[in-house]
Write a protein that holds these residues in place. Sequence first.
Motif, PDB file in Angstrom:
ATOM      1  N   ASP A 137       0.870  -1.175   0.000  1.00  0.00           N
ATOM      2  CA  ASP A 137       0.000   0.000   0.000  1.00  0.00           C
ATOM      3  C   ASP A 137       0.902   1.219   0.000  1.00  0.00           C
ATOM      4  O   ASP A 137       1.923   1.240   0.701  1.00  0.00           O
ATOM      5  CB  ASP A 137      -0.878   0.040   1.259  1.00  0.00           C
ATOM      6  N   GLY A 138       0.528   2.240  -0.770  1.00  0.00           N
ATOM      7  CA  GLY A 138       1.315   3.459  -0.772  1.00  0.00           C
ATOM      8  C   GLY A 138       0.863   4.433  -1.834  1.00  0.00           C
ATOM      9  O   GLY A 138      -0.094   4.183  -2.572  1.00  0.00           O
ATOM     10  N   ASP A 139       1.570   5.535  -1.907  1.00  0.00           N
ATOM     11  CA  ASP A 139       1.270   6.589  -2.871  1.00  0.00           C
ATOM     12  C   ASP A 139       1.907   6.278  -4.221  1.00  0.00           C
ATOM     13  O   ASP A 139       2.958   5.628  -4.281  1.00  0.00           O
ATOM     14  CB  ASP A 139       1.804   7.927  -2.362  1.00  0.00           C
ATOM     15  N   PRO A 140       1.328   6.773  -5.320  1.00  0.00           N
ATOM     16  CA  PRO A 140       1.898   6.527  -6.643  1.00  0.00           C
ATOM     17  C   PRO A 140       3.357   6.992  -6.765  1.00  0.00           C
ATOM     18  O   PRO A 140       4.173   6.313  -7.380  1.00  0.00           O
ATOM     19  CB  PRO A 140       0.990   7.322  -7.582  1.00  0.00           C
ATOM     20  N   GLY A 141       3.705   8.093  -6.152  1.00  0.00           N
ATOM     21  CA  GLY A 141       5.084   8.575  -6.214  1.00  0.00           C
ATOM     22  C   GLY A 141       6.057   7.622  -5.552  1.00  0.00           C
ATOM     23  O   GLY A 141       7.178   7.420  -6.029  1.00  0.00           O
ATOM     24  N   ASP A 142       5.624   7.014  -4.439  1.00  0.00           N
ATOM     25  CA  ASP A 142       6.465   6.036  -3.757  1.00  0.00           C
ATOM     26  C   ASP A 142       6.657   4.788  -4.622  1.00  0.00           C
ATOM     27  O   ASP A 142       7.743   4.223  -4.689  1.00  0.00           O
ATOM     28  CB  ASP A 142       5.861   5.639  -2.416  1.00  0.00           C
ATOM     29  N   ASP A 168       6.562   4.713  -7.878  1.00  0.00           N
ATOM     30  CA  ASP A 168       7.467   5.093  -8.968  1.00  0.00           C
ATOM     31  C   ASP A 168       8.917   5.069  -8.496  1.00  0.00           C
ATOM     32  O   ASP A 168       9.814   4.648  -9.226  1.00  0.00           O
ATOM     33  CB  ASP A 168       7.124   6.480  -9.501  1.00  0.00           C
ATOM     34  N   SER A 169       9.159   5.507  -7.267  1.00  0.00           N
ATOM     35  CA  SER A 169      10.516   5.538  -6.719  1.00  0.00           C
ATOM     36  C   SER A 169      11.077   4.138  -6.528  1.00  0.00           C
ATOM     37  O   SER A 169      12.227   3.874  -6.881  1.00  0.00           O
ATOM     38  CB  SER A 169      10.538   6.277  -5.377  1.00  0.00           C
ATOM     39  N   VAL A 170      10.273   3.226  -5.968  1.00  0.00           N
ATOM     40  CA  VAL A 170      10.769   1.869  -5.737  1.00  0.00           C
ATOM     41  C   VAL A 170      11.045   1.150  -7.053  1.00  0.00           C
ATOM     42  O   VAL A 170      11.893   0.263  -7.120  1.00  0.00           O
ATOM     43  CB  VAL A 170       9.805   1.056  -4.840  1.00  0.00           C
TER      44      VAL A 170
END
Length: 88
Positions: A51-56, A58-60
């Motif tokens: 679970d997380g934000d779209p930006g997170d 993208d970063s992973v």
Amino acid sequence: MRYLITLRLAPHDATLVHARALVEPYGLKVDTDYGLVSISPKRGLYVVRVDGDPGDADSVALSEEVVGVHGDVKIAPIDPDDTGSKGE
């Protein structure tokens, strides 16, 4: 939002603890009930749900061990009696 993250892991790294250590620093929370799922043992491919934000997410995706990040959409059965018409 929920995502499925495909990881390429060496056999000695194929643990939920290691998978969490890879993705949680990016702000994503691993669904421990889903666990670490082996999808191709020969190729060392595994999946975790996060679970997380779209930006997170993208970063992973830039991480060396990450093969792919995919939205985990909810799938439901289709009612065979539903013709698609609404109120007609």
